[in-house]
Design a protein around this motif. Structure first.
Motif, PDB file in Angstrom:
ATOM      1  N   GLU A 205       4.224 -15.643   2.119  1.00 22.76           N
ATOM      2  CA  GLU A 205       4.425 -14.226   2.006  1.00 22.76           C
ATOM      3  C   GLU A 205       5.681 -13.615   2.773  1.00 22.76           C
ATOM      4  OE1 GLU A 205       0.465 -12.943   3.471  1.00 22.76           O
ATOM      5  OE2 GLU A 205      -0.415 -13.808   1.742  1.00 22.76           O
ATOM      6  N   GLY A 206       5.718 -13.830   4.051  1.00 27.25           N
ATOM      7  CA  GLY A 206       6.659 -13.144   4.852  1.00 27.25           C
ATOM      8  C   GLY A 206       8.042 -13.431   4.507  1.00 27.25           C
ATOM      9  N   ALA A 207       8.201 -14.840   3.908  1.00 26.80           N
ATOM     10  CA  ALA A 207       9.554 -15.263   3.667  1.00 26.80           C
ATOM     11  C   ALA A 207      10.031 -14.630   2.115  1.00 26.80           C
ATOM     12  CB  ALA A 207       9.821 -16.627   3.464  1.00 26.80           C
ATOM     13  N   LEU A 208       8.914 -14.097   1.476  1.00 27.62           N
ATOM     14  CA  LEU A 208       9.439 -13.577   0.063  1.00 27.62           C
ATOM     15  C   LEU A 208       9.453 -12.268   0.234  1.00 27.62           C
ATOM     16  CD1 LEU A 208       6.775 -15.573  -2.325  1.00 27.62           C
ATOM     17  CD2 LEU A 208       9.090 -15.678  -2.285  1.00 27.62           C
ATOM     18  N   ARG A 209       8.930 -11.610   1.168  1.00 28.94           N
ATOM     19  CA  ARG A 209       8.946  -9.882   1.322  1.00 28.94           C
ATOM     20  C   ARG A 209      10.244  -9.335   0.661  1.00 28.94           C
ATOM     21  NH1 ARG A 209       4.593  -7.582   2.905  1.00 28.94           N
ATOM     22  NH2 ARG A 209       3.730  -9.500   3.502  1.00 28.94           N
ATOM     23  N   PRO A 210      11.282  -9.943   1.361  1.00 35.68           N
ATOM     24  CA  PRO A 210      12.649  -9.139   0.944  1.00 35.68           C
ATOM     25  C   PRO A 210      12.940  -9.209  -0.521  1.00 35.68           C
ATOM     26  CG  PRO A 210      13.108 -10.707   2.803  1.00 35.68           C
ATOM     27  CD  PRO A 210      11.908 -11.038   2.263  1.00 35.68           C
ATOM     28  N   PHE A 211      12.423 -10.123  -1.110  1.00 38.55           N
ATOM     29  CA  PHE A 211      12.575 -10.242  -2.653  1.00 38.55           C
ATOM     30  C   PHE A 211      11.611  -9.451  -3.399  1.00 38.55           C
ATOM     31  CE2 PHE A 211      13.846 -14.324  -0.655  1.00 38.55           C
ATOM     32  CZ  PHE A 211      15.251 -14.181  -0.696  1.00 38.55           C
ATOM     33  N   LEU A 212      10.597  -8.720  -3.085  1.00 41.05           N
ATOM     34  CA  LEU A 212       9.409  -8.129  -3.919  1.00 41.05           C
ATOM     35  C   LEU A 212       9.733  -6.852  -3.959  1.00 41.05           C
ATOM     36  CD1 LEU A 212       6.484 -10.516  -2.467  1.00 41.05           C
ATOM     37  CD2 LEU A 212       8.108 -10.844  -4.487  1.00 41.05           C
ATOM     38  N   ALA A 213       9.098  -6.093  -4.989  1.00 41.95           N
ATOM     39  CA  ALA A 213       9.134  -4.678  -5.019  1.00 41.95           C
ATOM     40  C   ALA A 213       7.863  -4.002  -4.515  1.00 41.95           C
ATOM     41  CB  ALA A 213       9.392  -4.342  -6.332  1.00 41.95           C
ATOM     42  N   GLY A 214       7.936  -3.318  -3.756  1.00 46.35           N
ATOM     43  CA  GLY A 214       6.790  -2.466  -3.143  1.00 46.35           C
ATOM     44  C   GLY A 214       5.740  -3.373  -2.456  1.00 46.35           C
ATOM     45  N   ALA A 215       6.195  -4.196  -1.758  1.00 46.82           N
ATOM     46  CA  ALA A 215       5.497  -5.086  -0.911  1.00 46.82           C
ATOM     47  C   ALA A 215       4.689  -4.514  -0.172  1.00 46.82           C
ATOM     48  CB  ALA A 215       6.240  -6.335  -0.446  1.00 46.82           C
ATOM     49  N   ARG A 216       3.201  -5.089   0.105  1.00 48.82           N
ATOM     50  CA  ARG A 216       2.430  -4.284   1.135  1.00 48.82           C
ATOM     51  C   ARG A 216       2.680  -4.870   2.507  1.00 48.82           C
ATOM     52  NH1 ARG A 216      -2.619  -7.351  -1.751  1.00 48.82           N
ATOM     53  NH2 ARG A 216      -1.861  -7.274  -4.060  1.00 48.82           N
ATOM     54  N   ASP A 217       2.245  -3.845   3.417  1.00 44.88           N
ATOM     55  CA  ASP A 217       2.403  -4.322   4.858  1.00 44.88           C
ATOM     56  C   ASP A 217       1.876  -5.976   5.093  1.00 44.88           C
ATOM     57  OD1 ASP A 217       3.515  -1.796   5.073  1.00 44.88           O
ATOM     58  OD2 ASP A 217       1.459  -1.115   5.788  1.00 44.88           O
ATOM     59  N   ALA A 218       2.834  -6.429   5.989  1.00 50.91           N
ATOM     60  CA  ALA A 218       2.618  -7.756   6.142  1.00 50.91           C
ATOM     61  C   ALA A 218       0.990  -8.354   6.825  1.00 50.91           C
ATOM     62  CB  ALA A 218       3.595  -8.349   7.405  1.00 50.91           C
ATOM     63  N   GLY A 219       0.137  -7.231   7.206  1.00 48.37           N
ATOM     64  CA  GLY A 219      -1.133  -7.498   7.696  1.00 48.37           C
ATOM     65  C   GLY A 219      -2.142  -7.753   6.427  1.00 48.37           C
ATOM     66  N   GLN A 220      -1.564  -7.053   5.377  1.00 49.43           N
ATOM     67  CA  GLN A 220      -2.487  -6.977   4.235  1.00 49.43           C
ATOM     68  C   GLN A 220      -2.790  -8.032   3.509  1.00 49.43           C
ATOM     69  OE1 GLN A 220      -0.695  -3.002   2.681  1.00 49.43           O
ATOM     70  NE2 GLN A 220      -2.978  -2.603   2.579  1.00 49.43           N
ATOM     71  N   GLY A 221      -1.480  -8.768   3.572  1.00 51.34           N
ATOM     72  CA  GLY A 221      -1.385 -10.247   2.584  1.00 51.34           C
ATOM     73  C   GLY A 221      -1.253  -9.912   1.149  1.00 51.34           C
ATOM     74  N   LEU A 222      -0.443 -10.919   0.575  1.00 51.80           N
ATOM     75  CA  LEU A 222      -0.137 -10.732  -0.965  1.00 51.80           C
ATOM     76  C   LEU A 222      -0.787 -11.829  -1.619  1.00 51.80           C
ATOM     77  CD1 LEU A 222       3.807 -10.879  -0.673  1.00 51.80           C
ATOM     78  CD2 LEU A 222       2.390  -8.849  -0.676  1.00 51.80           C
ATOM     79  N   PHE A 223      -1.139 -12.600  -0.820  1.00 51.15           N
ATOM     80  CA  PHE A 223      -1.890 -14.216  -1.759  1.00 51.15           C
ATOM     81  C   PHE A 223      -3.264 -14.267  -0.891  1.00 51.15           C
ATOM     82  CE2 PHE A 223       2.633 -14.958  -1.987  1.00 51.15           C
ATOM     83  CZ  PHE A 223       2.792 -14.622  -3.186  1.00 51.15           C
ATOM     84  N   GLY A 224      -4.180 -14.027  -1.747  1.00 51.57           N
ATOM     85  CA  GLY A 224      -5.642 -14.268  -0.955  1.00 51.57           C
ATOM     86  C   GLY A 224      -6.631 -14.007  -2.054  1.00 51.57           C
ATOM     87  N   ALA A 225      -7.724 -13.497  -1.543  1.00 50.76           N
ATOM     88  CA  ALA A 225      -8.924 -13.329  -2.687  1.00 50.76           C
ATOM     89  C   ALA A 225      -8.470 -12.726  -4.032  1.00 50.76           C
ATOM     90  CB  ALA A 225     -10.128 -12.850  -1.935  1.00 50.76           C
ATOM     91  N   ALA A 226      -7.603 -11.641  -3.873  1.00 53.88           N
ATOM     92  CA  ALA A 226      -7.151 -10.920  -4.879  1.00 53.88           C
ATOM     93  C   ALA A 226      -6.186 -11.560  -5.789  1.00 53.88           C
ATOM     94  CB  ALA A 226      -6.663  -9.507  -4.461  1.00 53.88           C
ATOM     95  N   ALA A 227      -6.686 -12.779  -6.515  1.00 51.11           N
ATOM     96  CA  ALA A 227      -5.861 -13.426  -7.607  1.00 51.11           C
ATOM     97  C   ALA A 227      -5.777 -12.852  -8.920  1.00 51.11           C
ATOM     98  CB  ALA A 227      -6.443 -15.021  -7.480  1.00 51.11           C
ATOM     99  N   MET A 228      -5.180 -13.317  -9.721  1.00 56.08           N
ATOM    100  CA  MET A 228      -5.043 -12.766 -11.018  1.00 56.08           C
ATOM    101  C   MET A 228      -6.444 -13.427 -11.588  1.00 56.08           C
ATOM    102  SD  MET A 228      -1.393 -13.823 -12.546  1.00 56.08           S
ATOM    103  CE  MET A 228      -1.122 -12.832 -13.978  1.00 56.08           C
ATOM    104  N   ARG A 229      -7.034 -12.457 -12.745  1.00 54.75           N
ATOM    105  CA  ARG A 229      -8.247 -12.879 -13.225  1.00 54.75           C
ATOM    106  C   ARG A 229      -8.140 -14.048 -14.123  1.00 54.75           C
ATOM    107  NH1 ARG A 229     -11.972  -8.760 -17.069  1.00 54.75           N
ATOM    108  NH2 ARG A 229     -13.522 -10.374 -17.732  1.00 54.75           N
TER     109      ARG A 229
END
Length: 242
Positions: A205-229
């Motif tokens: 997540e941290g290494a990808l953040r510069p390449f993502l649009a509207g990335a969430r704050d670091a504490g929220q996490g991009l990959f976790g329980a909220a996977a694609m259905r």
């Protein structure tokens, strides 16, 4: 073996209708996982597939062995696939011709996402999960792939320790979308815990953040329980129910 991903853009607000198309009992599986070339010679097989949706993006992740060029031809000749494509038509943002094998092959080629990373511990069928994020305008797909290689490559090339459910990791890019998929044994919650236990997901997540649009704050996490259905999971090694 290898993975590919096919990306579809669907109309928002129709997730349940789309899910019903691919639900068990509604979707007719392919007659055979094996596919052949134009001369009828064996050309490989689909090992497992997972179909995922989030927002406007629907993605089919396919694990296969053999000749990639023959997959579209094989799937375009399957009646169950044609039936699902007809039902899916009203929910697509851009109509397409999938009634003929040639039309399906053209759509298949156009819909392929670019694989920027894949690494296996074992080459076999297993469960699939996927996450998606939007890419910032101008983000370089090679640099995104380099992030996965730098953070995950060495980890996935080492043999799994006892109880480690993680088997493979793959990443795909198309237009403004990034899809990260993992292959695993057991329960989804267990692989999520594993991805965070040694920091693999947070470091990615941290290494990808510069390449993502509207990335969430670091504490929220991009990959976790909220996977694609996950709408569908099929395996050539598991016979259809009934």
């Amino acid at each position: 073996m290898a993975f590919i991903a096919i990306g579809y853009k669907v109309r928002l607000g129709h997730e349940e209708e789309i899910a019903e198309i691919f639900a068990e009992g509604s979707f007719r599986r392919a007659d055979s996982a094996e596919y052949r070339d134009e001369e009828g010679r064996s050309a490989g097989r689909n090992v497992s597939t997972g179909l995922f949706i989030e927002g406007e993006l629907m993605t089919r992740v396919v694990q296969f062995e053999g000749d990639l060029r023959q997959i579209g031809r094989h799937m375009g000749g399957q009646q169950g696939v044609k039936e699902a494509e007809r039902k899916l038509g009203p929910y697509l943002q851009v109509p397409r011709d999938t009634e003929t094998v040639e039309g399906f092959q053209q759509y298949f080629q156009n819909a392929l996402m670019t694989c920027v990373f894949q690494e296996f511990r074992e080459e076999r069928s297993a469960q699939l999960a996927a996450w998606t994020q939007r890419i910032a305008p101008g983000a370089d797909e090679d640099e995104i792939g380099a992030v996965f290689e730098r953070v995950q490559g060495e980890v996935l090339r080492k043999p799994a320790e006892d109880g480690d459910p993680l088997i493979a990791s793959v990443a795909f890019v198309k237009d403004e979308h990034l899809v990260w998929a993992v292959q695993y044994d057991g329960e989804f919650d267990a692989v999520v815990r594993r991805l965070h236990a040694d920091g693999l997901a947070p470091r990615t997540e941290g290494a990808l953040r510069p390449f993502l649009a509207g990335a969430r704050d670091a504490g929220q996490g991009l990959f976790g329980a909220a996977a694609m259905r996950r709408l569908q999971m099929l395996s050539a090694d598991v016979p259809p129910a009934g």
